[in-house]
Each structure stands twice: as structure tokens, then as C-alpha cells.
Design an enzyme around this catalytic site. Structure first.
Site, mmCIF file in Angstrom:
data_model
loop_
_atom_site.group_PDB
_atom_site.id
_atom_site.type_symbol
_atom_site.label_atom_id
_atom_site.label_comp_id
_atom_site.label_asym_id
_atom_site.label_seq_id
_atom_site.Cartn_x
_atom_site.Cartn_y
_atom_site.Cartn_z
ATOM 1 N N GLU A 1 11.243 7.015 -2.124
ATOM 2 C CA GLU A 1 11.528 6.208 -3.315
ATOM 3 C C GLU A 1 12.254 7.035 -4.358
ATOM 4 O O GLU A 1 11.888 8.186 -4.597
ATOM 5 C CB GLU A 1 10.222 5.644 -3.881
ATOM 6 C CG GLU A 1 9.541 4.681 -2.913
ATOM 7 C CD GLU A 1 8.205 4.160 -3.431
ATOM 8 O OE1 GLU A 1 7.726 4.652 -4.477
ATOM 9 O OE2 GLU A 1 7.635 3.265 -2.789
ATOM 10 N N HIS B 1 8.206 -0.947 -6.015
ATOM 11 C CA HIS B 1 6.896 -0.345 -6.300
ATOM 12 C C HIS B 1 6.401 -0.750 -7.696
ATOM 13 O O HIS B 1 6.033 0.101 -8.514
ATOM 14 C CB HIS B 1 6.965 1.182 -6.178
ATOM 15 C CG HIS B 1 5.639 1.784 -5.785
ATOM 16 N ND1 HIS B 1 5.542 2.927 -5.034
ATOM 17 C CD2 HIS B 1 4.363 1.399 -6.042
ATOM 18 C CE1 HIS B 1 4.263 3.234 -4.853
ATOM 19 N NE2 HIS B 1 3.529 2.309 -5.450
ATOM 20 N N ILE B 2 6.372 -2.050 -7.923
ATOM 21 C CA ILE B 2 5.998 -2.572 -9.238
ATOM 22 C C ILE B 2 4.725 -3.421 -9.198
ATOM 23 O O ILE B 2 4.302 -3.948 -10.227
ATOM 24 C CB ILE B 2 7.136 -3.431 -9.840
ATOM 25 C CG1 ILE B 2 7.492 -4.591 -8.898
ATOM 26 C CG2 ILE B 2 8.354 -2.570 -10.142
ATOM 27 C CD1 ILE B 2 8.479 -5.586 -9.487
ATOM 28 N N ASP C 1 6.501 -3.578 -1.108
ATOM 29 C CA ASP C 1 6.644 -3.096 -2.482
ATOM 30 C C ASP C 1 6.728 -1.571 -2.500
ATOM 31 O O ASP C 1 6.758 -0.964 -3.561
ATOM 32 C CB ASP C 1 5.461 -3.557 -3.340
ATOM 33 C CG ASP C 1 5.622 -3.176 -4.805
ATOM 34 O OD1 ASP C 1 6.660 -3.554 -5.398
ATOM 35 O OD2 ASP C 1 4.729 -2.502 -5.350
ATOM 36 N N ALA D 1 0.838 -1.199 0.000
ATOM 37 C CA ALA D 1 0.000 0.000 0.000
ATOM 38 C C ALA D 1 0.874 1.251 0.000
ATOM 39 O O ALA D 1 1.261 1.753 -1.052
ATOM 40 C CB ALA D 1 -0.946 -0.027 1.195
ATOM 41 N N ARG D 2 1.220 1.737 1.191
ATOM 42 C CA ARG D 2 2.119 2.871 1.353
ATOM 43 C C ARG D 2 2.998 2.604 2.568
ATOM 44 O O ARG D 2 2.522 2.175 3.616
ATOM 45 C CB ARG D 2 1.348 4.179 1.546
ATOM 46 C CG ARG D 2 0.647 4.695 0.295
ATOM 47 C CD ARG D 2 1.640 5.150 -0.767
ATOM 48 N NE ARG D 2 1.007 5.785 -1.917
ATOM 49 C CZ ARG D 2 0.680 5.164 -3.038
ATOM 50 N NH1 ARG D 2 0.884 3.841 -3.147
ATOM 51 N NH2 ARG D 2 0.139 5.825 -4.040
#
Length: 326
Positions: free
Chosen positions: A270, A289-290, A265, A240-241
Site C-alpha cells: 500500500e 484501506h479506509i 479494502d 483484514a489483511r
């Protein structure tokens, strides 16, 4: 309308181009090798995938009517200020739910099978591989309990897949009573709790999987107190975050083996700083983050963006608004 796209992913650029050209919608991609604001200051619509849309950006675009986010998360957009300025904010709430749910199980399986700790010490293609018993045993998911935090579209897709693995599924969500009509089984869960029951739910879980938005209520929702309630054998998954979890508390819990492992992720900043202490731990996994970036998801995202822009050009409001304008 003047439309500018803040997009860097090449595949996404191609899909957006195909969809908007097919509908004869003129637009331009920004050039990230040049200053951003001079390129976007005449924009009426911004398609955003990577940038923060803060007050500086908003004030630099006096004609802005819509900020169209390319994913579900809008925490990088100053929504209150957009609403104050009469600017619509729309997201893409469902297009990548399956992709993210599948990635969630990639992370769960990676941790539960101890792949990182049992990885090759040398190049597996070198011919030097010798079959032997693993140094670190994995676990079966069948019969284990997964706690899903946030039973939205993605959370439900995760629950579906957890059931296929034979898991017991429990969930903590903000409005549990809206999901009891028709029975919990409608959402592929065995039990649904409100946020106030999080302390009671955490000790039950073998895997805790986060699928909540980032806001004032969820920031640092999982901190030291919450991780201390988890089983020492439990795994924490976050697609999520990152700030939903407290960074320092996570590092200490993993370092001291108060929980067995974590896979994210997303990260607090980032791209992640490769010197971050978390990345040096054997029981932490990070993917860049994919989770939501698949061919199918991008195709669906591009369709929703096209539809919202077409509606704006006809004087209608977007279908996937996240703010309210008086």
C-alpha cells in the site's frame, strides 16, 4: 514520559491532540518531511498508525516502553522482538469493529448489485442518462449464505448485519468451542466450524468474508485450492489483511471467472501499484484501506490510546496488550 506519534491522518491528529491535551499529556507528532529515527530515538512511547515497527526502529529507541498501535492489526510490529526487549505492544481491538463491518457490507452490496459493471459510461450529471434495463443483473442477499472467516469482534458485527439482510450465516474460527457456550445464536451465526473444516465450509458460501489477523497460520490461507472450492457465483471480501489471500491465485480465479468477484479494502503493498493486473479486472474492487476510518472509530481509538498512556504513566500495564513480558 516522552511520547511520539507516527500519524499522518489529519482528523486522527486532531482527535489525538484533543484527548491527550485534555489529560495534560505532552507528546509530539513526527515530521514526515524529515528523517524519522532522529525524531523518535528518545521515545518511551510510540503511537503508531502507518509505519512498520521493525528491529531497526526498536533498536534506535533504547528507552522505548510501549508501542501503541492505532488499530487492531499488529502484523507490522515485530512483537517477538519487543517482548524480548521488555517493550509492551498494545492495540485497539474493538473501537472500529462497527465501522469495518459496515464497510464490509458496502463491498458486498457493490459486488452483489453489479454496480461496477452497470456504472455510467459517461458523466451521470451530464443529463445524458437514459433509463434502461441493466446489462448485468444483481442478486438479492436474502436467503444467501455468508461464510465469515474469523469470528472475533468484527466478524460478529458482520454476522449481526448479515442476519438483518436475511442471510444464513456460517463461520470458521480458530477456537470454535469457546463460542458454543450459550449457543451459536449468541454470535448471530447458524453454524460455527473449526479451521480444519474450511474445505467443507467454502462450497456452501455465496459470500466469503475475511476477518482474521495476519500471521504465520493465516498467510495465504485462501489460495488456489480454496478458491477452486468456492462457487463460481461466489464473492470474496477482504477487509483484514491482503496476504491472507494469495495474490496470483486470486488474479487467476477472477480472470478465469472461477469466482464471480472480489472486493478488498487492503492490498499487498500500500498504496497499490496502479499497474497491478488485479486492478484492471472488471470483477475486482479496491478501496484504499479506509474501512476503519470514521469519526466515531477515531474518537474511540483516541480514548483507548489515552487510557493506555495514562496507565503507563501510573506504572500500570496497558489494558489492550497483545504480548507477554516476563
Amino acid at each position: 514520559m516522552i511520547i511520539k506519534a507516527l500519524v499522518q491522518n489529519l482528523e486522527f491528529k486532531q482527535r489525538i491532540t484533543e484527548k491527550l491535551n485534555h489529560s495534560n499529556i505532552p507528546f509530539e507528532f513526527v515530521n514526515y518531511s524529515e528523517p524519522l529515527i532522529p525524531q523518535i530515538q528518545d521515545s518511551e512511547i510510540l503511537i503508531n498508525s502507518v509505519d512498520r515497527i521493525d528491529r531497526q526502529i526498536i533498536n534506535s529507541c533504547p528507552n522505548l516502553k510501549l508501542v501503541q498501535q492505532s488499530g487492531i492489526g499488529v502484523d507490522g510490529i515485530d512483537i517477538d522482538y519487543c517482548s524480548e526487549r521488555g517493550i509492551y505492544v498494545a492495540n485497539v481491538p474493538m473501537a472500529n469493529a462497527i465501522s469495518v463491518a459496515e464497510h464490509t457490507f458496502l463491498l458486498i452490496l457493490y459486488l452483489s448489485k453489479n454496480i461496477k459493471l452497470n456504472s455510467f459510461s459517461s458523466n451521470p450529471n451530464s443529463g445524458a442518462f437514459i433509463r434502461r434495463m441493466p446489462d448485468h443483473m444483481g442478486i438479492e442477499l436474502s436467503g444467501k449464505t455468508i461464510l465469515i472467516l474469523g469470528l472475533g469482534v468484527t466478524g460478529i458485527e458482520v454476522a449481526k448485519r448479515a442476519k438483518a439482510f436475511g442471510m444464513k450465516v456460517i463461520a470458521v474460527t480458530k477456537h470454535p468451542f469457546t463460542k458454543t457456550e450459550g449457543g451459536d445464536k449468541k454470535y448471530f451465526v447458524d453454524s460455527i466450524f473449526g479451521v480444519d473444516k474450511l474445505p467443507q465450509a467454502l462450497p456452501l458460501a455465496d459470500i466469503v468474508s475475511i476477518h482474521t489477523p495476519l500471521n504465520n497460520e493465516t498467510e495465504n490461507m485462501i489460495s488456489k485450492k480454496e478458491m477452486d472450492l468456492m462457487k463460481k457465483s461466489a464473492y470474496l471480501i477482504n477487509v483484514a489483511r491482503a496476504p491472507v489471500v494469495n495474490h496470483e491465485a486470486l488474479f487467476i480465479s477472477l480472470r478465469d471467472k472461477n469466482i464471480s468477484g472480489a472486493a478488498f479494502d487492503v492490498f499487498w503493498k500500500e498504496p497499490a501499484d496502479q499497474n497491478d493486473d488485479l486492478l484492471k479486472l472488471d470483477n475486482f474492487l479496491l478501496t484504499p484501506h479506509i474501512a476503519g476510518w470514521t469519526y466515531e472509530a477515531i474518537d474511540s481509538i483516541s480514548d483507548i490510546i489515552r487510557i493506555n498512556i495514562e496507565r503507563m504513566m501510573r506504572g500500570q500495564i496497558p489494558l489492550t496488550l497483545v504480548n507477554h513480558i516476563d
